[in-house]
Design a protein around this motif. Structure first.
Motif, PDB file in Angstrom:
ATOM      1  N   ALA A  41       0.856  -1.192   0.000  1.00 27.23           N
ATOM      2  CA  ALA A  41       0.000   0.000   0.000  1.00 27.23           C
ATOM      3  C   ALA A  41       0.897   1.248   0.000  1.00 27.23           C
ATOM      4  N   LEU A  42       0.411   2.291  -0.624  1.00 27.35           N
ATOM      5  CA  LEU A  42       1.224   3.482  -0.862  1.00 27.35           C
ATOM      6  C   LEU A  42       1.450   4.295   0.402  1.00 27.35           C
ATOM      7  N   GLU A  43       2.722   4.584   0.685  1.00 31.04           N
ATOM      8  CA  GLU A  43       3.075   5.550   1.710  1.00 31.04           C
ATOM      9  C   GLU A  43       3.114   6.922   1.030  1.00 31.04           C
ATOM     10  N   LEU A  44       2.175   7.767   1.357  1.00 34.81           N
ATOM     11  CA  LEU A  44       2.040   9.055   0.652  1.00 34.81           C
ATOM     12  C   LEU A  44       3.087  10.053   1.128  1.00 34.81           C
ATOM     13  N   ARG A  45       3.946  10.468   0.210  1.00 37.11           N
ATOM     14  CA  ARG A  45       4.930  11.518   0.457  1.00 37.11           C
ATOM     15  C   ARG A  45       4.644  12.672  -0.485  1.00 37.11           C
ATOM     16  N   SER A  95      -4.555   0.074  -3.299  1.00 35.51           N
ATOM     17  CA  SER A  95      -3.256   0.357  -2.687  1.00 35.51           C
ATOM     18  C   SER A  95      -3.241   1.626  -1.853  1.00 35.51           C
ATOM     19  N   LYS A  96      -4.424   2.133  -1.487  1.00 32.28           N
ATOM     20  CA  LYS A  96      -4.525   3.340  -0.639  1.00 32.28           C
ATOM     21  C   LYS A  96      -3.832   4.549  -1.299  1.00 32.28           C
ATOM     22  N   ILE A  97      -3.961   4.651  -2.587  1.00 33.15           N
ATOM     23  CA  ILE A  97      -3.257   5.688  -3.345  1.00 33.15           C
ATOM     24  C   ILE A  97      -3.839   7.074  -3.101  1.00 33.15           C
ATOM     25  N   LYS A  98      -5.134   7.165  -2.902  1.00 34.33           N
ATOM     26  CA  LYS A  98      -5.784   8.475  -2.791  1.00 34.33           C
ATOM     27  C   LYS A  98      -5.417   9.177  -1.481  1.00 34.33           C
ATOM     28  N   LEU A  99      -5.569   8.485  -0.372  1.00 34.27           N
ATOM     29  CA  LEU A  99      -5.344   9.101   0.939  1.00 34.27           C
ATOM     30  C   LEU A  99      -3.972   8.776   1.521  1.00 34.27           C
ATOM     31  N   GLY A 100      -3.383   7.660   1.086  1.00 35.84           N
ATOM     32  CA  GLY A 100      -2.103   7.221   1.611  1.00 35.84           C
ATOM     33  C   GLY A 100      -2.280   6.232   2.747  1.00 35.84           C
ATOM     34  N   ALA A 101      -1.584   5.100   2.654  1.00 33.13           N
ATOM     35  CA  ALA A 101      -1.687   4.097   3.711  1.00 33.13           C
ATOM     36  C   ALA A 101      -1.161   4.631   5.033  1.00 33.13           C
ATOM     37  N   ASN A 102      -0.217   5.557   4.980  1.00 30.10           N
ATOM     38  CA  ASN A 102       0.300   6.117   6.233  1.00 30.10           C
ATOM     39  C   ASN A 102      -0.758   6.938   6.956  1.00 30.10           C
ATOM     40  N   ALA A 103      -1.556   7.698   6.204  1.00 32.48           N
ATOM     41  CA  ALA A 103      -2.646   8.454   6.824  1.00 32.48           C
ATOM     42  C   ALA A 103      -3.715   7.516   7.382  1.00 32.48           C
ATOM     43  N   ILE A 104      -4.089   6.518   6.589  1.00 35.35           N
ATOM     44  CA  ILE A 104      -5.151   5.597   6.989  1.00 35.35           C
ATOM     45  C   ILE A 104      -4.724   4.748   8.184  1.00 35.35           C
ATOM     46  N   LEU A 105      -3.511   4.213   8.143  1.00 35.04           N
ATOM     47  CA  LEU A 105      -3.059   3.351   9.228  1.00 35.04           C
ATOM     48  C   LEU A 105      -2.929   4.112  10.537  1.00 35.04           C
ATOM     49  N   GLY A 106      -2.407   5.339  10.484  1.00 37.80           N
ATOM     50  CA  GLY A 106      -2.290   6.126  11.714  1.00 37.80           C
ATOM     51  C   GLY A 106      -3.629   6.299  12.400  1.00 37.80           C
ATOM     52  N   VAL A 107      -4.655   6.562  11.610  1.00 35.17           N
ATOM     53  CA  VAL A 107      -6.006   6.724  12.163  1.00 35.17           C
ATOM     54  C   VAL A 107      -6.526   5.393  12.707  1.00 35.17           C
ATOM     55  N   ILE A 330       4.137 -10.173   8.661  1.00 40.56           N
ATOM     56  CA  ILE A 330       2.952  -9.334   8.788  1.00 40.56           C
ATOM     57  C   ILE A 330       3.369  -7.919   9.181  1.00 40.56           C
ATOM     58  N   LYS A 331       3.080  -6.949   8.301  1.00 38.99           N
ATOM     59  CA  LYS A 331       3.406  -5.548   8.557  1.00 38.99           C
ATOM     60  C   LYS A 331       2.151  -4.710   8.361  1.00 38.99           C
ATOM     61  N   LEU A 332       1.750  -4.029   9.405  1.00 32.56           N
ATOM     62  CA  LEU A 332       0.521  -3.235   9.344  1.00 32.56           C
ATOM     63  C   LEU A 332       0.548  -2.211   8.215  1.00 32.56           C
ATOM     64  N   ASN A 333       1.684  -1.568   7.998  1.00 27.89           N
ATOM     65  CA  ASN A 333       1.679  -0.482   7.016  1.00 27.89           C
ATOM     66  C   ASN A 333       1.783  -0.980   5.582  1.00 27.89           C
ATOM     67  N   GLN A 334       1.965  -2.290   5.390  1.00 29.20           N
ATOM     68  CA  GLN A 334       1.937  -2.815   4.026  1.00 29.20           C
ATOM     69  C   GLN A 334       0.517  -2.875   3.474  1.00 29.20           C
ATOM     70  N   ILE A 335      -0.457  -3.034   4.351  1.00 29.62           N
ATOM     71  CA  ILE A 335      -1.840  -3.172   3.911  1.00 29.62           C
ATOM     72  C   ILE A 335      -2.683  -1.975   4.324  1.00 29.62           C
ATOM     73  N   GLY A 336      -2.423  -1.370   5.507  1.00 25.53           N
ATOM     74  CA  GLY A 336      -2.993  -0.061   5.792  1.00 25.53           C
ATOM     75  C   GLY A 336      -4.051   0.080   6.864  1.00 25.53           C
ATOM     76  N   THR A 337      -4.644  -1.035   7.350  1.00 22.36           N
ATOM     77  CA  THR A 337      -5.582  -0.925   8.464  1.00 22.36           C
ATOM     78  C   THR A 337      -5.383  -2.101   9.423  1.00 22.36           C
ATOM     79  N   VAL A 338      -5.816  -1.925  10.649  1.00 19.01           N
ATOM     80  CA  VAL A 338      -5.727  -2.987  11.646  1.00 19.01           C
ATOM     81  C   VAL A 338      -6.573  -4.181  11.239  1.00 19.01           C
ATOM     82  N   THR A 339      -7.778  -3.926  10.750  1.00 15.92           N
ATOM     83  CA  THR A 339      -8.691  -5.017  10.381  1.00 15.92           C
ATOM     84  C   THR A 339      -8.135  -5.861   9.256  1.00 15.92           C
ATOM     85  N   GLU A 340      -7.614  -5.231   8.206  1.00 17.61           N
ATOM     86  CA  GLU A 340      -7.054  -5.994   7.089  1.00 17.61           C
ATOM     87  C   GLU A 340      -5.852  -6.824   7.543  1.00 17.61           C
TER      88      GLU A 340
END
Length: 418
Positions: A41-45, A95-107, A330-340
């Motif tokens: 998933a995309l880390e938005l920079r 791939s969480k391209i619109k908002l960024g996996a980093n934004a989504i995962l942090g929330v 298993i890496k949380l930020n590779q997929i972007g949410t706790v549930t996934e």
């Protein structure tokens, strides 16, 4: 509420604070990888070269404080899945391209923490239930190479695994004493004892075998038994030295190996050293390489896919169907949410596979993965070496959890059946 924060490389990352209307709050900081899988998933920079070399996160900040905040206001923090589903739908891309996996995962992580606080239970209990009592066996990175160090080693991680310890506290002691013994051996031999991204030493060693010999000698130097008390594990991160169907060991002398020759190298190492796990031994698109390794030694060791799967259920299912490995990183930020991430773990459980909860090379002091490893009960964690505070924070949190659990705490090797 959201702000910028720095990771262990000094680059910006996200720290998210989720506040509930009952006054409870949760905070989460998001890590960052170096040797990343192509399908993560995309880390938005930001890409603005005038700020942090293009690695700023102002866009991700604006998404959290804007569209994400607006969507989640008024939602219940518990259960977790509706929160994460809302985030996934809001982004609308795989791939969480619109908002960024980093934004989504942090929330996602911050809300899980806030909900645990509101429930009055530790995070590991909130996510894993009252049966979450198993402490993970740590894979401790003691020699760095590849993209994690500026040295002559093509393999990215040489790890020690104190799986023979009677409890987690003793496992940390085994690891720490081995780490310091290795420091002494390297120093006496005139090697650098500077450390790489994950806190392991980064010496200019001639061969992979030399690194293994030093680690085995360090284990013995502490009075522990190699293999029985402390075993070895590798993460070659083979995608980083794969080139057009071949494997090029450019850092250690431009040696080029075919798939079969690389498999032969691994088999020779398994015969010579007490190795229990190899992660990403082949490139992320070399499924045949993984299948061959699984057929050759899957009954002897744990074969872990990281870049191969990127914590994505779609790729994990392909691996299960084709018997490509017997474990998943298993890496949380590779997929972007706790549930996934929890769904990826459940797929491993259903298949009878191992799973290793993992940090990233660009870490923070956030200890979410420590609680998550206990919650998931798989008995394995990768959190780095016995140096650098962002790594030690994970081990210190696990020591706290072991004390909280008291006699209920379980520590057992996941490798006895391999």
């Amino acid at each position: 509420m959201h702000s910028k924060f720095s990771n262990s490389r000094g680059y910006p990352t996200l720290r998210v604070v989720a506040r509930l209307d009952n006054g409870h709050a949760g905070t989460a900081s998001v890590p960052s990888g170096a040797s990343t899988g192509r399908y993560e998933a995309l880390e938005l920079r930001d890409g603005d070269m005038a700020r942090y070399g293009g690695k700023g996160v102002l866009k991700a900040v604006s998404h959290v404080n804007g569209i994400i905040r607006d969507r989640l206001m008024g939602m219940a923090a518990c259960p977790q899945e509706p929160i994460d589903t809302a985030l996934i739908v809001l982004d609308g891309t795989e791939s969480k391209i619109k908002l960024g996996a980093n934004a989504i995962l942090g929330v996602s992580m911050a809300i899980a923490r806030a909900a645990a606080s509101a429930a009055g239970v530790p995070l590991y209990c909130y996510l894993g239930g009252v049966s979450a009592t198993r402490l993970p066996v740590p894979m401790m990175n003691v020699i760095n190479g590849g993209r994690h160090a500026q040295n002559s080693l093509d393999f990215q991680e040489f790890m020690i695994v104190p799986h023979g310890a009677p409890n987690f506290a003793e496992a940390v002691r085994y690891g720490a004493e081995t780490f310091h013994a290795l420091h002494e051996l390297l120093h006496k031999a005139g090697h650098s004892t500077a450390v790489g991204d994950e806190g392991g030493f980064a010496p200019n060693l001639r061969t992979i075998e030399e690194a293994c010999e030093l680690i085995v000698e360090a284990i013995r130097k502490t009075g522990l038994q190699p293999g029985t008390d402390v075993a070895l594990a590798f993460d070659p991160a083979a995608s980083t030295f794969a080139n057009d169907g071949k494997y090029v060991f450019a850092k250690s002398g431009d040696k080029t190996l075919s798939r079969d020759e690389l498999l032969s190298l691994y088999n020779g190492l398994l015969d010579a050293y007490p190795i229990v796990s190899i992660e990403d031994g082949f490139a992320e698109d070399d499924w045949d390489g993984f299948r061959l390794q699984m057929a050759a030694c899957g009954d002897r060791i744990q074969i872990v896919g990281d870049d191969l799967y990127v914590t994505n259920p779609r790729f994990i299912q392909k691996g299960i169907d084709s018997r490509a490995t017997n474990a998943v990183l298993i890496k949380l930020n590779q997929i972007g949410t706790v549930t996934e991430t929890m769904k990826a773990v459940q797929m491993c459980r259903d298949a009878g596979w191992g799973y290793v909860i993992s940090h990233r090379s660009g870490e923070t002091e956030d200890t979410f993965i420590s609680d998550f490893a206990v919650a998931m009960g798989g008995g394995q964690i990768k959190a780095g070496s016995l140096s650098r505070s962002e790594r030690l924070a994970k081990y210190n949190r696990l020591l706290e959890i072991e004390r909280e659990l008291g006699p209920a705490a379980v520590y057992e090797s996941p490798f006895l059946t391999h």
